[in-house]
Design a protein around this motif. Structure first.
Motif, PDB file in Angstrom:
ATOM      1  N   LEU A  44       0.828  -1.207   0.000  1.00 20.65           N
ATOM      2  CA  LEU A  44       0.000   0.000   0.000  1.00 20.65           C
ATOM      3  C   LEU A  44       0.864   1.258   0.000  1.00 20.65           C
ATOM      4  CD1 LEU A  44      -3.081   0.422   0.136  1.00 20.65           C
ATOM      5  CD2 LEU A  44      -2.824   0.781   2.565  1.00 20.65           C
ATOM      6  N   ALA A  45       1.895   1.283   0.824  1.00 24.33           N
ATOM      7  CA  ALA A  45       2.769   2.454   0.898  1.00 24.33           C
ATOM      8  C   ALA A  45       3.520   2.663  -0.415  1.00 24.33           C
ATOM      9  CB  ALA A  45       3.741   2.298   2.059  1.00 24.33           C
ATOM     10  N   CYS A  53       4.658   9.835  -7.526  1.00 22.57           N
ATOM     11  CA  CYS A  53       5.702  10.053  -8.539  1.00 22.57           C
ATOM     12  C   CYS A  53       5.099  10.189  -9.932  1.00 22.57           C
ATOM     13  CB  CYS A  53       6.712   8.918  -8.515  1.00 22.57           C
ATOM     14  SG  CYS A  53       7.768   8.889  -7.074  1.00 22.57           S
ATOM     15  N   PHE A  54       4.131   9.350 -10.264  1.00 22.04           N
ATOM     16  CA  PHE A  54       3.493   9.453 -11.572  1.00 22.04           C
ATOM     17  C   PHE A  54       2.669  10.728 -11.694  1.00 22.04           C
ATOM     18  CE2 PHE A  54       3.641   4.646 -12.349  1.00 22.04           C
ATOM     19  CZ  PHE A  54       4.780   4.771 -13.110  1.00 22.04           C
ATOM     20  N   THR A  55       2.066  11.168 -10.614  1.00 22.06           N
ATOM     21  CA  THR A  55       1.309  12.410 -10.644  1.00 22.06           C
ATOM     22  C   THR A  55       2.239  13.592 -10.905  1.00 22.06           C
ATOM     23  OG1 THR A  55      -0.279  11.476  -9.083  1.00 22.06           O
ATOM     24  CG2 THR A  55      -0.300  13.847  -9.349  1.00 22.06           C
ATOM     25  N   ALA A  56       3.439  13.545 -10.355  1.00 25.37           N
ATOM     26  CA  ALA A  56       4.399  14.628 -10.542  1.00 25.37           C
ATOM     27  C   ALA A  56       5.029  14.614 -11.928  1.00 25.37           C
ATOM     28  CB  ALA A  56       5.497  14.539  -9.487  1.00 25.37           C
ATOM     29  N   SER A  57       5.079  13.464 -12.590  1.00 22.57           N
ATOM     30  CA  SER A  57       5.785  13.418 -13.871  1.00 22.57           C
ATOM     31  C   SER A  57       4.870  13.075 -15.043  1.00 22.57           C
ATOM     32  CB  SER A  57       6.938  12.423 -13.805  1.00 22.57           C
ATOM     33  OG  SER A  57       6.440  11.120 -13.607  1.00 22.57           O
ATOM     34  N   ILE A  58       4.395  11.850 -15.078  1.00 23.18           N
ATOM     35  CA  ILE A  58       3.602  11.367 -16.216  1.00 23.18           C
ATOM     36  C   ILE A  58       2.217  10.993 -15.712  1.00 23.18           C
ATOM     37  CG2 ILE A  58       3.487   9.689 -18.078  1.00 23.18           C
ATOM     38  CD1 ILE A  58       6.481   9.242 -17.644  1.00 23.18           C
ATOM     39  N   SER A  59       1.271  11.861 -15.925  1.00 22.00           N
ATOM     40  CA  SER A  59      -0.058  11.610 -15.368  1.00 22.00           C
ATOM     41  C   SER A  59      -0.800  10.497 -16.113  1.00 22.00           C
ATOM     42  CB  SER A  59      -0.890  12.889 -15.397  1.00 22.00           C
ATOM     43  OG  SER A  59      -1.049  13.339 -16.733  1.00 22.00           O
ATOM     44  N   ALA A  60      -0.305  10.073 -17.261  1.00 23.98           N
ATOM     45  CA  ALA A  60      -0.985   9.016 -18.013  1.00 23.98           C
ATOM     46  C   ALA A  60      -0.901   7.668 -17.305  1.00 23.98           C
ATOM     47  CB  ALA A  60      -0.383   8.902 -19.407  1.00 23.98           C
ATOM     48  N   TYR A  61       0.133   7.472 -16.490  1.00 26.84           N
ATOM     49  CA  TYR A  61       0.325   6.184 -15.842  1.00 26.84           C
ATOM     50  C   TYR A  61      -0.185   6.142 -14.405  1.00 26.84           C
ATOM     51  CZ  TYR A  61       3.478   5.457 -19.762  1.00 26.84           C
ATOM     52  OH  TYR A  61       4.008   5.337 -21.009  1.00 26.84           O
ATOM     53  N   MET A  62      -0.705   7.243 -13.907  1.00 23.51           N
ATOM     54  CA  MET A  62      -1.093   7.266 -12.496  1.00 23.51           C
ATOM     55  C   MET A  62      -2.359   6.442 -12.223  1.00 23.51           C
ATOM     56  SD  MET A  62      -2.544  11.041 -11.856  1.00 23.51           S
ATOM     57  CE  MET A  62      -4.171  11.512 -12.343  1.00 23.51           C
ATOM     58  N   ALA A  63      -3.159   6.170 -13.241  1.00 27.91           N
ATOM     59  CA  ALA A  63      -4.388   5.399 -13.039  1.00 27.91           C
ATOM     60  C   ALA A  63      -4.086   3.967 -12.607  1.00 27.91           C
ATOM     61  CB  ALA A  63      -5.239   5.405 -14.296  1.00 27.91           C
ATOM     62  N   ALA A  64      -3.031   3.383 -13.147  1.00 29.72           N
ATOM     63  CA  ALA A  64      -2.667   2.013 -12.783  1.00 29.72           C
ATOM     64  C   ALA A  64      -2.262   1.942 -11.319  1.00 29.72           C
ATOM     65  CB  ALA A  64      -1.533   1.512 -13.670  1.00 29.72           C
ATOM     66  N   ALA A  65      -1.470   2.903 -10.874  1.00 29.39           N
ATOM     67  CA  ALA A  65      -1.046   2.916  -9.474  1.00 29.39           C
ATOM     68  C   ALA A  65      -2.215   3.185  -8.543  1.00 29.39           C
ATOM     69  CB  ALA A  65       0.048   3.959  -9.265  1.00 29.39           C
ATOM     70  N   LEU A  66      -3.103   4.083  -8.940  1.00 28.52           N
ATOM     71  CA  LEU A  66      -4.261   4.394  -8.104  1.00 28.52           C
ATOM     72  C   LEU A  66      -5.208   3.207  -8.003  1.00 28.52           C
ATOM     73  CD1 LEU A  66      -5.631   6.655  -6.485  1.00 28.52           C
ATOM     74  CD2 LEU A  66      -6.867   7.256  -8.569  1.00 28.52           C
ATOM     75  N   LEU A  67      -5.426   2.522  -9.108  1.00 25.87           N
ATOM     76  CA  LEU A  67      -6.285   1.333  -9.090  1.00 25.87           C
ATOM     77  C   LEU A  67      -5.708   0.249  -8.199  1.00 25.87           C
ATOM     78  CD1 LEU A  67      -8.767  -0.163 -10.242  1.00 25.87           C
ATOM     79  CD2 LEU A  67      -7.264  -0.980 -12.054  1.00 25.87           C
ATOM     80  N   PHE A  69      -3.666   0.690  -5.744  1.00 27.23           N
ATOM     81  CA  PHE A  69      -3.748   1.185  -4.370  1.00 27.23           C
ATOM     82  C   PHE A  69      -5.097   0.841  -3.758  1.00 27.23           C
ATOM     83  CE2 PHE A  69      -5.040   4.524  -1.398  1.00 27.23           C
ATOM     84  CZ  PHE A  69      -4.017   4.459  -0.466  1.00 27.23           C
ATOM     85  N   PHE A  70      -6.171   1.098  -4.501  1.00 28.88           N
ATOM     86  CA  PHE A  70      -7.512   0.817  -3.969  1.00 28.88           C
ATOM     87  C   PHE A  70      -7.783  -0.683  -3.831  1.00 28.88           C
ATOM     88  CE2 PHE A  70      -8.786   5.193  -5.486  1.00 28.88           C
ATOM     89  CZ  PHE A  70      -8.849   5.712  -4.208  1.00 28.88           C
ATOM     90  N   ILE A  71      -7.273  -1.477  -4.748  1.00 22.87           N
ATOM     91  CA  ILE A  71      -7.453  -2.927  -4.645  1.00 22.87           C
ATOM     92  C   ILE A  71      -6.712  -3.467  -3.425  1.00 22.87           C
ATOM     93  CG2 ILE A  71      -6.901  -5.127  -5.749  1.00 22.87           C
ATOM     94  CD1 ILE A  71      -7.438  -3.737  -8.444  1.00 22.87           C
ATOM     95  N   THR A  72      -5.491  -2.994  -3.202  1.00 25.37           N
ATOM     96  CA  THR A  72      -4.713  -3.430  -2.036  1.00 25.37           C
ATOM     97  C   THR A  72      -5.357  -2.939  -0.756  1.00 25.37           C
ATOM     98  OG1 THR A  72      -2.722  -3.377  -3.388  1.00 25.37           O
ATOM     99  CG2 THR A  72      -2.411  -3.446  -1.008  1.00 25.37           C
ATOM    100  N   LEU A  73      -5.894  -1.731  -0.766  1.00 25.19           N
ATOM    101  CA  LEU A  73      -6.588  -1.202   0.407  1.00 25.19           C
ATOM    102  C   LEU A  73      -7.831  -2.034   0.722  1.00 25.19           C
ATOM    103  CD1 LEU A  73      -6.606   1.119   2.495  1.00 25.19           C
ATOM    104  CD2 LEU A  73      -8.063   2.377   0.890  1.00 25.19           C
ATOM    105  N   ALA A  74      -8.546  -2.473  -0.314  1.00 24.43           N
ATOM    106  CA  ALA A  74      -9.724  -3.311  -0.097  1.00 24.43           C
ATOM    107  C   ALA A  74      -9.331  -4.654   0.517  1.00 24.43           C
ATOM    108  CB  ALA A  74     -10.465  -3.527  -1.415  1.00 24.43           C
ATOM    109  N   PHE A  75      -8.262  -5.258   0.027  1.00 29.70           N
ATOM    110  CA  PHE A  75      -7.812  -6.528   0.602  1.00 29.70           C
ATOM    111  C   PHE A  75      -7.332  -6.339   2.038  1.00 29.70           C
ATOM    112  CE2 PHE A  75      -8.185  -8.412  -3.492  1.00 29.70           C
ATOM    113  CZ  PHE A  75      -8.205  -9.777  -3.276  1.00 29.70           C
TER     114      PHE A  75
END
Length: 158
Positions: A44-45, A53-67, A69-75
């Motif tokens: 999660l961390a 990091c993706f938000t600061a540089s390449i916003s196109a890839y941040m959706a994968a990390a955010l998704l 994050f939420f899946i790991t948080l749910a588990f």
């Protein structure tokens, strides 16, 4: 039927069904210090760091990390509250294993795609992505050998 004011409802003890319903989400604090809990917290961390990091540089890839994050948080929530036991028809070790394997594939692809931009935050996301891939691989390895392999051996003996 008597109408109760807000103060009367607040001062009354909760009904039996409400108490039983609230106890279903009691958090097992010992889970957070267990091996699986520490692995999920680390995942999660690291996904949060990669998302930043993706938000600061390449916003196109941040959706994968955010998704992820939420899946790991749910588990983490389901395991910490032991609410997953209410869904006994699902094979939770298999779902957790597939979560780890899919995260490995996603973060390998996204990390190597992000490093081509040569931006400082993207390179940091690549480094943390490789670390996260190794954590997910270790988690998948532990899940397979502790949960799934013993069942396969028992199935062969029958």
């Amino acid at each position: 039927m008597k109408m109760l004011s807000v103060r009367d409802r607040r001062d009354r003890p909760p009904e039996e069904g409400v108490v039983a319903e609230l106890q279903g989400f009691a958090v097992d604090k010992a889970f957070f210090t267990s091996h699986k809990g520490i692995l999920l917290e680390t995942e999660l961390a690291l996904t949060l760091i990669i998302f930043i990091c993706f938000t600061a540089s390449i916003s196109a890839y941040m959706a994968a990390a955010l998704l992820e994050f939420f899946i790991t948080l749910a588990f983490l929530f389901l395991y910490a509250t032991q609410y997953y036991q209410h869904f006994n028809r699902l094979n939770w070790p298999c779902l957790d294993f597939l979560r780890c394997v899919s995260a490995i594939i996603i973060f390998l692809v996204v990390s190597f795609a992000a490093v081509t931009s040569r931006d400082g935050a993207a390179i940091a996301a690549f480094v943390f992505g490789i670390i996260l891939v190794s954590v997910f691989a270790y988690d998948a390895f532990k899940i397979y050998w502790t949960e799934m392999a013993p069942r396969a051996i028992q199935g062969d003996q029958q």
